[in-house]
Design a protein around this motif. Structure first.
Motif, PDB file in Angstrom:
ATOM      1  N   SER A 530       2.201  23.399 -12.724  1.00 40.73           N
ATOM      2  CA  SER A 530       1.928  22.604 -13.878  1.00 40.73           C
ATOM      3  C   SER A 530       3.171  23.084 -15.071  1.00 40.73           C
ATOM      4  N   CYS A 531       3.363  24.223 -15.005  1.00 40.96           N
ATOM      5  CA  CYS A 531       4.320  24.738 -16.187  1.00 40.96           C
ATOM      6  C   CYS A 531       5.433  25.254 -15.839  1.00 40.96           C
ATOM      7  N   THR A 562       0.339  43.983  -9.091  1.00 41.08           N
ATOM      8  CA  THR A 562      -1.042  43.401  -9.887  1.00 41.08           C
ATOM      9  C   THR A 562      -1.762  42.595  -9.002  1.00 41.08           C
ATOM     10  N   ALA A 563      -3.055  42.231  -9.309  1.00 39.54           N
ATOM     11  CA  ALA A 563      -3.841  41.590  -8.779  1.00 39.54           C
ATOM     12  C   ALA A 563      -3.208  39.946  -8.903  1.00 39.54           C
ATOM     13  N   VAL A 564      -3.365  39.244  -7.701  1.00 37.86           N
ATOM     14  CA  VAL A 564      -3.207  37.708  -7.695  1.00 37.86           C
ATOM     15  C   VAL A 564      -3.941  37.050  -8.805  1.00 37.86           C
ATOM     16  N   PRO A 565      -3.394  36.184  -9.860  1.00 37.32           N
ATOM     17  CA  PRO A 565      -4.459  35.539 -10.820  1.00 37.32           C
ATOM     18  C   PRO A 565      -4.721  34.329  -9.960  1.00 37.32           C
ATOM     19  N   SER A 566      -5.838  33.935 -10.316  1.00 36.71           N
ATOM     20  CA  SER A 566      -6.505  32.580  -9.724  1.00 36.71           C
ATOM     21  C   SER A 566      -6.112  31.495 -10.508  1.00 36.71           C
ATOM     22  N   LEU A 567      -5.690  31.532 -11.834  1.00 35.42           N
ATOM     23  CA  LEU A 567      -5.287  30.728 -12.724  1.00 35.42           C
ATOM     24  C   LEU A 567      -3.876  31.121 -13.418  1.00 35.42           C
ATOM     25  N   CYS A 568      -2.962  30.046 -13.827  1.00 38.87           N
ATOM     26  CA  CYS A 568      -1.641  30.510 -14.347  1.00 38.87           C
ATOM     27  C   CYS A 568      -2.063  31.258 -15.759  1.00 38.87           C
ATOM     28  N   PRO A 569      -1.405  32.463 -15.704  1.00 36.19           N
ATOM     29  CA  PRO A 569      -1.827  33.246 -16.991  1.00 36.19           C
ATOM     30  C   PRO A 569      -0.970  32.470 -18.218  1.00 36.19           C
ATOM     31  N   ALA A 570       0.225  31.709 -17.950  1.00 37.24           N
ATOM     32  CA  ALA A 570       0.805  31.050 -18.943  1.00 37.24           C
ATOM     33  C   ALA A 570       0.246  29.719 -19.447  1.00 37.24           C
ATOM     34  N   GLU A 574      -4.694  25.578 -12.417  1.00 38.13           N
ATOM     35  CA  GLU A 574      -4.885  26.275 -11.185  1.00 38.13           C
ATOM     36  C   GLU A 574      -3.921  25.971  -9.941  1.00 38.13           C
ATOM     37  N   TYR A 575      -3.006  25.416 -10.291  1.00 40.12           N
ATOM     38  CA  TYR A 575      -1.943  25.001  -9.389  1.00 40.12           C
ATOM     39  C   TYR A 575      -1.094  26.031  -9.208  1.00 40.12           C
TER      40      TYR A 575
END
Ligand code: ADP
Ligand code: ZN
Ligand code: ZN
Length: 824
Positions: A530-531, A562-570, A574-575
């Motif tokens: 997305s971003c 670090t853990a794998v995020p499920s959502l983009c931290p920025a 969810e892509y």
């Protein structure tokens, strides 16, 4: 001169104190203590004690300096010979490293005692415990505070780490409230216990209640017989000491204390259980090997220093030359040192060495425990071991009367240390040989440009082995153009149709394949579609690599994970998309793509688990693995006779890097990995997939044309003023705060402007952000210094180092890298 008045009977000595201090310090020693250079001593430093190495009697004492009294000697005799003290001082001067830090690197020895910190209950703590235990409130009785105090009551002297882990919130509170006190105690170091293990009797039918681990232990004992040392057994069976104890209690095995002395520290770790001991027959030398040795022997016999560069194609039998040279040294009553880039990679080399030289060998490398390294080091120091095989820091092995220093795979960049002291093991080896009057033998199929240039210029004596042993041919190499592949298939896949077909053919023919990919992990990075953000390291300016086994994102520079995020931290999308293939993913893909084939992987992640690593190596050697996927770790020096196909899945990632050695490194990597094919009776084939089929590094590696590459690359180095034509230094201003890094860089810039005129012919490039602008939290601003004259460059750097100290810059704010191997 108003010199400090000295009591005449006291003696003053210069000491390199193991701290980041740019020069030695002077201390006073009582005359009763006999002190000599190379001895380790204990000295006061500010308000603490520090270890130092005595350099010699003080030559000059600056006026007004207060001299403190030394606290005592650590060893009764000098740990370092005067030759090694001299070498340390040379390194300190050449690489601009604090002398104490150089000696720290040279002396990997531990203290005889260690300090341990214990926690105990105080009187208040005891009262509190009673109070809580007697409380009517259940939440008090069952509180974490109560649990902690009760725990310490049962186990006085518990370790701080355990308390922190078990009682994360109660522990700091207990300290705060003074219920708990921490005591420091000195402990004698205990010898590691070694147990001998054997089966109590035959185990005809494995009882059904045996766990898989227990089964593995018993099977291992059945196969290899009783074990004298339980540790390799545990490694092989992937078991713990507790498992052995359980089996012992169950009466299936017997444990007893083994004799503690382990004369061959490395032998047991090498994974070879039955090694011959010292007098194995050497094969008949080929005429080419004999010619090379006829050049080497007179040099050893003469006792004069010289450097010989052995350029021998892969599989030409360089190792046999090394072994004969070492044997010659021993015959002449001299010792020998051999460096390899990575000892973990060469269990085969170890067993070969043991088979020829037996108990005279000592191994020195980072895979040893502290104790093992200590034992090995002192065996060498006491002249009990006369041959040392080791990695980079083994160049400091305390061998006396050295006859030869051998550097195998001399081009390998792992010889360069990437922290202070930033020495190059190969170059230090040459200087060491010089101080000892020994022969330095540098060997490689792909020599570094520096060494080959020295060979061409006559500074080194150049000898060659141009044919493979047994008249075997170098493998035929074919280049696969991945741009073309993409145009034709419209898919971006890691495997071209050609390589895939070849691998299938290998599997049908039950032949072995090696696949090189110079990226470990699963995916290169995690991208938000997305971003467009990628997940980056918090400490470094690089993307994090996804590792599937741990299911974490990891930084390959500082180790942050670090853990794998499920959502983009920025942006919260969810892509998230995994981009690129690492060894872990290729291993998995291939297992799916070629069902039935046995696929394994070898890279730094596997190498960290030593047992697994050795198992993969030996399984591959024994033909129990069909396809081995790996990073450059698989390209180095191995001799696997069963490999007839080598595929380079990708090796040109490095070509895009802003680094003047990118072409050299790619050429070496491709040539070396190609050299793993066809070392047995069947001829080998190599397929190199690349996006740069016309790049000379790829083209000439495919032709295995070293001289062609050398000329082409030298033209580039000459034009761009890079080594070996010019001497190079990388000077980096670094700090956690960008402003401070900039300020340090500015300070250095002003200095350069002021003095540049005094150093004709020097080129100063910068300041600019380093290609890796931030590493381990520190921002990095770079200057590149080039000079046709090494002594001019050295003089300028010396003045710079002095200036930095004078103007109060901290040693860690200024990094000087002389002869850098990378400019990243
Ligand atoms: P390099 O290090 O040059 O790549 P190696 O030293 O691994 O080559 O030698 C390649 C192979 O040739 C090894 O299997 C080695 O045992 C064998 N070999 C070396 N010298 C001889 C010799 N004189 N006679 C027979 N075999 C040899
Ligand atoms: Zn996003
Ligand atoms: Zn990092």
């Amino acid at each position: 001169m108003d010199r400090e008045p000295e009591k005449p009977q006291d003696s003053l000595f210069d000491v390199a104190v193991m701290a980041a201090i740019p020069h030695p310090l002077t201390y006073r020693f009582p005359p009763s203590l006999s002190i000599s250079p190379g001895q380790r001593v204990l000295v006061p430093l500010a308000n603490r004690k520090a270890t130092g190495v005595v350099l010699g009697p003080t030559s000059r004492l600056a006026p007004g300096i207060e001299v403190r009294d030394a606290l005592g000697a650590i060893d009764p005799e000098p740990a370092l010979s005067s030759e090694l003290v001299r070498l340390g001082l040379w390194i300190s001067d050449y690489y601009f490293a604090p002398p104490g830090e150089v000696f720290r690197a040279m002396l990997p020895l531990r203290q005889a005692t260690r300090r341990a910190r214990h926690a105990c209950l105080t009187e208040e703590g005891r009262q509190k415990l009673q109070e809580l235990a007697a409380s009517l409130l259940e939440e008090s009785r069952k509180s974490q505070d109560a649990a902690l105090l009760a725990y310490l009551d049962r186990r006085p002297g518990a370790s701080l780490g355990i308390l922190q882990r078990k009682f994360p919130s109660a522990y700091p509170r207990a300290l705060d409230q003074k219920w708990v006190t921490v005591e420091e105690v000195k402990k004698e170091r205990t010898r590691r216990q070694v147990l001998a293990v054997r089966l109590a009797g035959p185990v005809p039918e494995h009882p059904p209640w045996l766990t898989p681990v227990a089964k593995r232990i018993i099977e291992a004992l059945e196969q290899q017989g009783p074990a004298e040392d339980h540790r390799p057994l545990l490694e092989a069976a992937r078991a713990q000491l507790a498992h052995l104890r359980k089996l012992n209690q169950a009466g299936l095995i017997e444990l007893r204390e083994a004799t503690p002395a382990l004369p061959l520290e490395g032998r047991r770790r090498g994974g070879d259980s039955a090694l011959p001991s010292g007098d194995a027959e050497a094969p008949q030398l080929t005429p080419a090997q004999a010619t090379v040795l006829s050049e080497l022997f007179p040099r050893v016999d003469s006792g004069e220093f010289s450097v010989v560069l052995l350029h021998g194609v892969t599989g030409s039998g360089k190792t046999e030359v090394y072994l004969h040279l070492i044997a010659r040294c021993l015959e002449r009553g001299r010792s020998a040192l051999m460096l390899v880039p990575e000892i973990a990679l060469t269990p085969a080399m170890q067993s070969l060495f043991y088979s020829r030289f037996g108990e005279q060998i000592a191994l020195l490398h980072s895979g040893l425990t502290e104790k093992e390294r200590d034992d090995a080091w002192w065996r060498v120091r006491r002249n009990e071991a006369k041959v040392v095989l080791g990695t980079r820091s083994a160049v400091f092995a305390p061998l006396a009367n050295l006859g030869a220093v051998i550097v195998d795979e001399e081009h390998d960049s792992s010889y360069k240390q990437d922290e202070t002291p930033r020495y190059h093991g190969r170059d230090v080896a040459v200087v060491r040989a010089q101080f000892a009057g020994a022969v330095a033998l540098l060997g490689s199929a792909t020599p570094s440009l520096e060494s080959y240039w020295n060979g061409r210029e006559g500074k080194y004596h150049l000898v060659k082995l141009e044919e493979r042993i047994g008249g075997r041919k170098l493998a035929a190499v074919e280049v696969v153009d991945m741009r073309q592949e993409f145009r034709e298939t419209h898919t971006q896949v890691p495997l071209s149709r050609k390589l895939k077909a070849e691998i299938e053919a290998q599997i049908r023919a039950s032949a072995q394949t090696m696949l090189l990919l110079n990226r470990r992990g699963y995916s290169w990075f995690l991208l938000c579609r997305s971003c467009g953000e990628t997940q980056r390291c918090v400490n470094c300016s690089v993307s994090l690599t996804y590792h599937r086994r741990e299911h974490r994102l990891t930084c390959h520079y500082c180790g942050y994970s670090t853990a794998v995020p499920s959502l983009c931290p920025a942006c919260g999308s969810e892509y998230l998309h995994y981009v690129g293939e690492g060894t872990e993913k290729i291993e998995q893909k291939f297992a799916e793509l070629f069902p039935g084939a046995r696929v394994a992987r070898l890279d730094r992640d596997v190498a960290r688990r030593r047992g697994e690593f050795l198992r993969v190596l030996s399984d591959f050697r024994e033909g129990k693995i069909d396809i081995l996927v790996g990073t450059q770790l698989i390209a180095k020096g191995h001799d696997f006779p069963g490999v007839t196909l080598v595929g380079v899945v990708s090796a040109d990632i490095g070509l895009g890097l802003p680094d003047f050695r990118a072409a050299e490194r790619t050429f070496q990597l491709v040539t070396q990995v190609a050299g793993r094919a066809g070392r047995g009776d069947a001829p080998g084939r190599v397929l190199v997939q690349t996006f740069y089929p016309d790049h000379y590094a790829i083209r000439l590696a495919a032709e295995q044309n070293f001289d062609g590459f050398f000329s082409k690359e030298m033209a580039f180095r000459r034009m761009m003023h890079y080594p070996p034509i010019t001497a190079l230094a990388n000077v980096v201003a670094q700090h956690e705060k960008l402003e401070r890094a900039a300020q340090v860089a500015k300070e250095m810039g002003e200095f350069f402007n002021r003095v540049e005129g005094q150093y004709p012919g020097i080129k100063i490039l910068g300041p600019g952000p380093a290609p890796l602008a931030k590493v381990e939290r520190r921002y990095r601003i770079q200057y590149l210094l080039k000079s046709a004259s090494r002594s001019t460059l050295h003089a300028l750097l010396k003045q710079l180092a002095h200036h930095c100290t004078q103007s109060g810059l901290q040693p860690r704010e200024v990094m000087i890298d002389v002869d850098p191997v990378t400019l990243m």
